[in-house]
Design a protein around this motif. Structure first.
Motif, mmCIF file in Angstrom:
data_model
loop_
_atom_site.group_PDB
_atom_site.id
_atom_site.type_symbol
_atom_site.label_atom_id
_atom_site.label_comp_id
_atom_site.label_asym_id
_atom_site.label_seq_id
_atom_site.Cartn_x
_atom_site.Cartn_y
_atom_site.Cartn_z
ATOM 1 N N SER A 144 -12.705 11.216 -4.764
ATOM 2 C CA SER A 144 -13.832 11.686 -3.993
ATOM 3 C C SER A 144 -14.398 12.917 -4.697
ATOM 4 C CB SER A 144 -13.331 12.051 -2.597
ATOM 5 O OG SER A 144 -14.330 12.725 -1.907
ATOM 6 N N LEU B 172 -8.260 3.152 -2.338
ATOM 7 C CA LEU B 172 -7.414 4.334 -2.529
ATOM 8 C C LEU B 172 -8.002 5.257 -3.597
ATOM 9 C CD1 LEU B 172 -3.805 2.833 -2.448
ATOM 10 C CD2 LEU B 172 -4.758 4.544 -0.891
ATOM 11 N N GLU C 4 -7.706 -8.944 -3.198
ATOM 12 C CA GLU C 4 -7.367 -7.995 -2.141
ATOM 13 C C GLU C 4 -6.687 -6.752 -2.734
ATOM 14 O OE1 GLU C 4 -5.702 -8.545 2.286
ATOM 15 O OE2 GLU C 4 -4.215 -8.942 0.725
ATOM 16 N N GLU D 260 -4.685 11.315 2.501
ATOM 17 C CA GLU D 260 -5.053 10.807 1.183
ATOM 18 C C GLU D 260 -5.453 11.948 0.251
ATOM 19 O OE1 GLU D 260 -4.465 8.020 0.158
ATOM 20 O OE2 GLU D 260 -4.338 6.737 1.916
ATOM 21 N N TRP D 261 -6.300 12.836 0.782
ATOM 22 C CA TRP D 261 -6.819 13.898 -0.087
ATOM 23 C C TRP D 261 -5.745 14.909 -0.457
ATOM 24 C CZ3 TRP D 261 -11.315 14.426 3.864
ATOM 25 C CH2 TRP D 261 -12.235 13.394 3.654
ATOM 26 N N LYS E 101 0.823 -1.210 0.000
ATOM 27 C CA LYS E 101 0.000 0.000 0.000
ATOM 28 C C LYS E 101 0.864 1.271 0.000
ATOM 29 C CE LYS E 101 -3.861 2.357 1.955
ATOM 30 N NZ LYS E 101 -4.336 2.895 3.219
ATOM 31 N N LEU F 85 -2.195 15.325 -5.902
ATOM 32 C CA LEU F 85 -3.403 16.133 -6.054
ATOM 33 C C LEU F 85 -3.152 17.620 -5.810
ATOM 34 C CD1 LEU F 85 -5.887 13.779 -4.205
ATOM 35 C CD2 LEU F 85 -5.076 13.675 -6.549
ATOM 36 N N SER G 18 -16.768 15.514 2.881
ATOM 37 C CA SER G 18 -15.729 15.882 1.920
ATOM 38 C C SER G 18 -16.299 16.095 0.528
ATOM 39 C CB SER G 18 -14.659 14.797 1.854
ATOM 40 O OG SER G 18 -15.088 13.714 1.043
ATOM 41 N N ARG G 19 -17.494 15.616 0.293
ATOM 42 C CA ARG G 19 -18.047 15.694 -1.054
ATOM 43 C C ARG G 19 -18.840 16.964 -1.320
ATOM 44 N NH1 ARG G 19 -19.980 9.619 -0.707
ATOM 45 N NH2 ARG G 19 -17.986 8.653 -1.231
ATOM 46 N N SER H 128 -9.218 -4.629 -4.178
ATOM 47 C CA SER H 128 -9.996 -3.932 -3.163
ATOM 48 C C SER H 128 -9.199 -2.771 -2.557
ATOM 49 C CB SER H 128 -10.429 -4.977 -2.136
ATOM 50 O OG SER H 128 -10.570 -4.410 -0.882
ATOM 51 N N MET H 129 -7.896 -2.952 -2.373
ATOM 52 C CA MET H 129 -7.043 -1.865 -1.861
ATOM 53 C C MET H 129 -7.000 -0.709 -2.867
ATOM 54 S SD MET H 129 -5.816 -2.243 1.098
ATOM 55 C CE MET H 129 -6.753 -3.457 2.042
ATOM 56 N N LYS I 222 -9.143 -0.023 -5.169
ATOM 57 C CA LYS I 222 -10.435 0.649 -5.249
ATOM 58 C C LYS I 222 -10.613 1.618 -4.093
ATOM 59 C CE LYS I 222 -15.339 0.098 -5.093
ATOM 60 N NZ LYS I 222 -16.442 -0.760 -4.725
ATOM 61 N N VAL J 168 -1.069 8.822 -10.610
ATOM 62 C CA VAL J 168 -2.460 8.463 -10.362
ATOM 63 C C VAL J 168 -3.046 7.762 -11.585
ATOM 64 C CG1 VAL J 168 -4.768 9.398 -9.925
ATOM 65 C CG2 VAL J 168 -2.814 10.257 -8.624
ATOM 66 N N GLU K 154 -10.802 7.341 -2.452
ATOM 67 C CA GLU K 154 -10.422 8.534 -1.706
ATOM 68 C C GLU K 154 -9.986 9.648 -2.655
ATOM 69 O OE1 GLU K 154 -11.045 9.075 1.196
ATOM 70 O OE2 GLU K 154 -11.253 7.132 2.140
ATOM 71 N N TRP K 155 -9.123 9.277 -3.613
ATOM 72 C CA TRP K 155 -8.563 10.319 -4.493
ATOM 73 C C TRP K 155 -9.594 10.892 -5.450
ATOM 74 C CZ3 TRP K 155 -4.146 6.411 -5.609
ATOM 75 C CH2 TRP K 155 -3.253 6.410 -4.533
ATOM 76 N N LEU L 66 -7.937 -14.160 4.229
ATOM 77 C CA LEU L 66 -8.006 -12.810 3.662
ATOM 78 C C LEU L 66 -9.382 -12.201 3.866
ATOM 79 C CD1 LEU L 66 -6.005 -13.151 0.312
ATOM 80 C CD2 LEU L 66 -5.268 -12.176 2.492
ATOM 81 N N ASN M 88 -16.428 11.243 5.148
ATOM 82 C CA ASN M 88 -16.385 11.069 3.698
ATOM 83 C C ASN M 88 -17.498 11.852 3.007
ATOM 84 O OD1 ASN M 88 -14.280 9.488 2.530
ATOM 85 N ND2 ASN M 88 -14.962 7.804 3.827
ATOM 86 N N ARG N 279 -10.788 -5.530 9.094
ATOM 87 C CA ARG N 279 -10.395 -4.179 8.666
ATOM 88 C C ARG N 279 -11.632 -3.278 8.589
ATOM 89 N NH1 ARG N 279 -8.251 -5.684 3.834
ATOM 90 N NH2 ARG N 279 -6.125 -6.036 4.511
#
Lengths: 468, 468, 468, 468
Positions: free
Chosen positions: C161, C155, C147, D158-159, C108, D164, D115-116, C150-151, C153, C121, C158-159, D93, D112, D100
């Motif tokens: 958003s 991330l 996995e 992240e943002w 990650k 970005l 933030s939108r 999914s990680m 997706k 990106v 978030e970016w 997993l 979240n 998680r």
């Protein structure tokens, strides 16, 4: 201007001019002249800028005298034209065209070349500003300088034709460079600091400028507008009221657009109509933003009223005509308020009173003076003329644009400057959009001023008193 | 143009003109004329646009004849001027100024007003385009129309003065609207599709245009440049080679800037110098981007060479002077290659041969023709004149700018169009920056063409053969 | 994908991964890890891009397996957490935080670093696209790849958003680069040429896209809107009618906004909600431009209906249940029209008929089929499910957004594509702004579809016939 | 903060939170949760902003305690995970992923959503700033508040990932809005007026900022650079020298880039690395503008040195260890200069002396103090640690970035602030581009400080005297 004694060698000046100002090509080959290298223009611009003011006068005099119209060839063509009166149209037109060409001053080509190099247009604007200063300083009396001025004006009028101007709305997001200039150029109601500036481009305000592709980043004429519920009757509510800074505009509270300041920034563009066009463009802009808006008006200063008033009072005193100005009752009130007694002395008292701003602080004096000053001011604006047009330049500007002299406002500008200029009185010139075109024509052609009943009432009171 | 028979009522036209074209104000009050409402100009523009071509001719004729210069007042002032010869300078200047003013056609004000309304400048550019078309169609012979053209040209020259133009680099990030126009306007080497276009604004290419504040989104003159290792000797390597599309520019491979296409887009700006200035600005731009770059050259088409050649061959045949054109050996080679025999027939064969592009596909014919066509072409470019200047318009353009006729290139444009126009030959006009100013002056004033040894060598071969 | 046999040396791959994917720092020093040099990320990106597809699979498999979560440390912390159940809150929270940290796959960090370098990106978006392709190709069955997906997706979510997205309106003034992409990406109703494109961004049309600061010039999701008098019932009037190109919009003719195409452009952003937000943003934008506008609707294709129909008919034939589909009368009409006779044969005839587009050209066939196909289509959209949600993906998308299944339109897309996909039927999903929020919740949570009477009527006809 | 006694009804707060913070959906349906309407987020933002500080604390406490992680479900999954240790990878997993997911605090979804919406990201930045203030004020001791902080930081990281961020160069042409903020945010060397500001973005200066798409017009971190002939050894030559305002940059005089001020503007982005990345980006930018440039260095203040020094002197006095600080000779010099006598008194004198700025005005005192203060300062920067890293935060920042502690400069900041903070001493942290990566790793991992010989020399002098 005329203090520096060091003179540039006349030889150097003559040498440069001779080299840089090419002779007018023969009519036949006028389109075959080789392109002038930019370096010529750049050299001349550098040279001129290096001159002190006295040498600038010398330079402009020489340029306009020695590189002007070739009078001999003009008269030859005039002779030819008269010879040709009986001949065919084509020949007449051709001789006329030659005549027109021969009436071009030799230096006109130079001006054209300069306009093509970087910042050349700005150079010419500043050059004309120098020419105007020479003319108004009457340092020298030269018809050639006047001709140079007239040529420059005509060229600048073409280049600064409205189709080539860009309307820019100035906001707090505009470049700092342009906002600083807006701040510097604001002559009518000086901007004191950057908070003040921020407010003048903030909510309930609009600031527009014309700019020009050849002078980027330079606002040419700036118009400040306040968006209000009704047409403002005093300036402090516009430039001193800080409540608006953070608020959001409520469109329902916006019924009127008040033009409270318009400044031309380039002395060299004197006589090139920009302000008039800016007001018209801004009205269109505001109408499209606020379709329901119907009230458009200036809130204008009355520079010159106080000094005209002082002159008037002096003259009436000299002529012993005090009784023509105020009614008996009014004189009495003045006497009481100022503790002076007979008529002449009262006139003196009045003159003294209005020469400072102290009376403003006394409600009683203020009350006594209001009707008197208002009708004198109305007369000053409406009745005093220069070549048939309004003497007051601001009035003349708005009347030419077709506005109506709409309302005089007492206690409208209580700043020291406002009291000193016009006893605190300001005036609204209102733009009734359906009438401006007619008003303008009637004013320009027949010298008729469109005025409201309030103004006409005040004027007729003045006339009654003054037995005019 | 002249097919539509429906005529607008003359009355309507006269009525509109009379209403819209105000009389020239008296000299004294020339600055006091009321502002003309925009609606006038807009109405006139709408009206003119609604006319068919025949009525446009009628309209322009009427405008230029009935609303031109007041000849009577011109001659009166001419008389006055001659009277005044002995008087003081100020009076002379003033009468001259009145004369200048009286030489203004009445319609000039109208043109000025139109320039101020939205898209008015574009309207006038298109109007002049119509005027030029009338003149060149010789539909009518009117000196007034010529005067109108000359007035329009002079106004447009002021408005499109270089100082008012913006240089824009066109890239794939430019608005689609402008790129589509670039594509449409490219007349020299037509752009076939959008990939083609993308390449012409991609790596190793530059595309620049002048735009003008009064005609936003409209490129006025467009220059295409290829950045190459050496000055290109054929156009296909520039417009047909697709390798470059995705690559990144390697600055070390860029030694030369080849101007391979320059197009003016506005017929109405004919005679208003833009191309010359664009080339100069672009050279400055490229020098600042590539400080080490020293080679600047066009790669230009030679329109008219083929038809000139056909005419020449016809004439020589008529005059029986075939031997003056080719050497004996060359004639033999032509005979062999075309299987024709005696001289006259060989001339016919040559004429026929060069009238199509078939010879291009035969290496042998091509080999025979190369020296012949190259020296004829050199002569066409260098020796054929019109009023003393190069007959070929592209040559004339670059020579006026101060370029040197540098290199003729064989097999330089093998497209059907290239072969049809100039037997596939193209020419480089090279810009030696230190010489352009001199070259330009010598060409424009003394009609001297600057040419390289290659060109002069070809010319002298032609002269030797032709006994010139 | 899986054809190229050349394998990158496993050693090289392992070497690079070992070097570039740093171990997860200890929890205590997690904020003290030295910044990773950009060159690391750039090297990895270059390396990955150089791989063929097979090696990419190998690379991603290795990355996800060998550089994932450290399961041992996770279970140790799980043990600790259970031990700690009785202790104080601060300890619980801390162990949870450690656990959360230990659940971070080692790779990650790498993904984070890549996101920081130029076009990083975009690289990750494309990487995920590869991952998705592997998963859907089922080339390998690896929970680790899932996995990784999914990680990625999470991330990307978030970016990308919504707060970080920019709404851009695309017009003919937009950069060519972006318009070319708009053209390429339009999958629903392909754009045939640049005139077609110009119209889709011209009057009575709006084209909006979301872009993102990290992927400049790249539209992520594109929405095409037609502004119409009423909600359109066919697509040809929108994408084939050329009348609109030059006209100016008449705001009085604009009552409805029809979303006729929405395309996601980045396969790698699958599952990252963008389309939904774009529609909502565009509705706000349109409401502010057209305050009176109240009708918002899609005009959507029905991909999959035809193949579903073929399947259904096959199955009914096999099961001999033809009579359940059409009424007796309808079967008769089919028989007559197709000249077939008994029931089973009619079913065959119907199947054959609907497998090509010929019936469209016969008014009679068309008339016979309309009621049948409309109710089957309504059922397909409303009744066919996958895990309880609408099987048709376009329906599912709009229903999730809270739209109502509003109207099926016969003969709505008569293009070959439209007939092949859905027998020419299209559907409007209408957005009743006050209901979308409720509709969305009811659909997502309770799987209830909001549908109009027309749709429900057709569905119930289907059910009656089918004895459902 | 904690003064206002009016409390929002707890009920209202609870009611809003309960309504707005949705429960975490079940793992299986986590992608099927209906979109939350923006109005929810907007309501919450409005509500929070309306709270006074005390109620904000209450709100954040409640949010973080009652809407955090569901510990029960976490431990259940931990049990499950341990059970599953022996089972297949896919199951492991999957349980890890559930774990998680269950470790996500319920309020994370809310963050979240916020933030939108418009200006939602800015709201969260400010929210975190409040959280940090609560933590540092130690008003309450809540591990939940810490967890909230940690969640916010992770989201913001992240943002505000570097990919970005936009680099913007700030000039005098930048919007006034942004320049005013640059002026306000400059904490290191305050900007006194707009002329001062104009100079800091004028010739020989560069000002860069990172901005973010979600917070337009808001510079997040600002770096001021001076372009100089050599690395500056005092700040007055940079921020007080007015000669540069109108001059044009001479590229030959630019050899060094001196970072003389770096300011983070958003308290809420504490710990989100921006400054480090900004320096690196700016170095790249400068290298591309000035390819020959090789010297990059900060000129940094040393906040805290003076107060550390006072503490040190107090402590030595208490411990009677004065002789360990200065050599005998130095003590004598101090005695003479301050006219004090025995050792302890000299220590007092020294302490008193350095507690004001008076000694600066005496050349003699200054001369005496220079060696003493320079080596104490070197020790302060190099030797004083907190958890093994440099105690001084500015040093720690640049050392983390990989800079070398390069040069201490005497009389480098003679402003009152400079003398008060660090006895007028400043320090250059130099960026040797080839070493920064190694330096950074060695510092972060092994706590090794890279320092020049000058610095090491001063440190060893200090150690010798202090018998360390």
């Amino acid at each position: 201007w005329f203090s520096t004694p060091i003179r540039v060698g006349v030889t150097e000046m003559e040498e440069i001019l001779a080299r840089v100002v090419a002779p007018l090509p023969a009519y036949e080959t006028r389109e075959k002249s080789p392109p002038v290298p930019d370096s010529n223009s750049l050299e001349l611009m550098r040279f001129y800028r290096s001159l002190d003011k006295e040498n600038k006068v010398g330079f402009l005099t020489k340029l306009s005298q020695d590189f002007g119209v070739d009078h001999k060839s003009v008269s030859e063509l005039a002779v030819k034209l008269l010879d040709n009166q009986l001949r065919d149209l084509a020949t007449v037109l051709q001789v006329e065209d030659r005549l027109r060409y021969s009436l071009t001053p030799r230096y006109k080509q130079l001006l054209n070349h300069i306009s093509r190099v970087e910042s050349g247009v700005k150079f010419l604007v500043d050059l004309r500003s120098d020419v105007l200063e020479i003319i108004s300083a009457k340092a020298i009396e030269s018809p050639n300088i006047r001709e140079l001025n007239s040529m420059l004006k005509s060229l600048l009028s073409e280049w600064f034709s409205v189709g080539l101007l860009q309307l820019e709305r100035i906001t707090w997001q505009s470049p700092c460079e342009i906002l600083q200039k807006i701040s510097q150029y604001e002559a009518v109601h000086p901007i004191r600091n950057w908070t003040d500036l921020k407010r003048r481009v903030g909510p309930y305000r609009r600031c527009y400028a014309f700019t020009h592709a050849a002078m980027p980043g330079e606002p040419l004429v700036v118009l400040h507008v306040a968006l209000t519920e009704e047409i403002s009757d005093n300036i402090q509510s516009i430039v001193r009221e800080f409540a608006t800074l953070e608020s959001e505009e409520d469109v329902n509270k916006i019924n009127a657009a008040v033009f409270y300041s318009i400044s031309s920034t380039q002395a060299g563009l004197q006589g090139v109509e920009l302000g008039n066009y800016l007001i018209k463009r801004v009205v269109r802009e505001l109408q499209s933003e606020f379709p329901h808006m119907t009230q458009f008006s200036s809130l204008s200063p009355i520079p010159g009223f106080s000094s005209w008033l002082q002159g008037l009072l002096s003259q009436y005193r000299k002529e012993g005509r005090g009784s023509d100005l105020l009614s008996e009752q009014e004189w009495k009130a003045v006497e009481q308020a100022t503790k002076s007694s007979p008529e002449t002395l009262a006139l003196d008292a009045l003159r003294k009173l209005t020469s400072t701003s102290e009376w403003m602080h006394s409600e009683r004096l203020s009350h006594v003076l209001e009707p008197v000053l208002m009708r004198l001011c109305a007369w000053y604006l409406y009745g005093e003329k220069r070549r048939g047009y309004a003497l007051n330049p601001v009035a003349n500007f708005h009347l030419q644009n077709g506005a109506t002299m709409w309302r005089l406002n007492w206690h409208a500008d209580t700043s020291p400057r406002g009291v000193a200029n016009s006893c605190g009185i300001m005036v609204n010139y209102r733009y009734f959009l359906n009438d401006t075109s007619n008003n303008s024509a009637r004013y320009l052609q027949n010298k008729v001023i469109s005025a409201s009943e309030q103004v006409l009432g005040l004027v007729s009171q003045f006339q009654k008193n003054s037995k005019l």
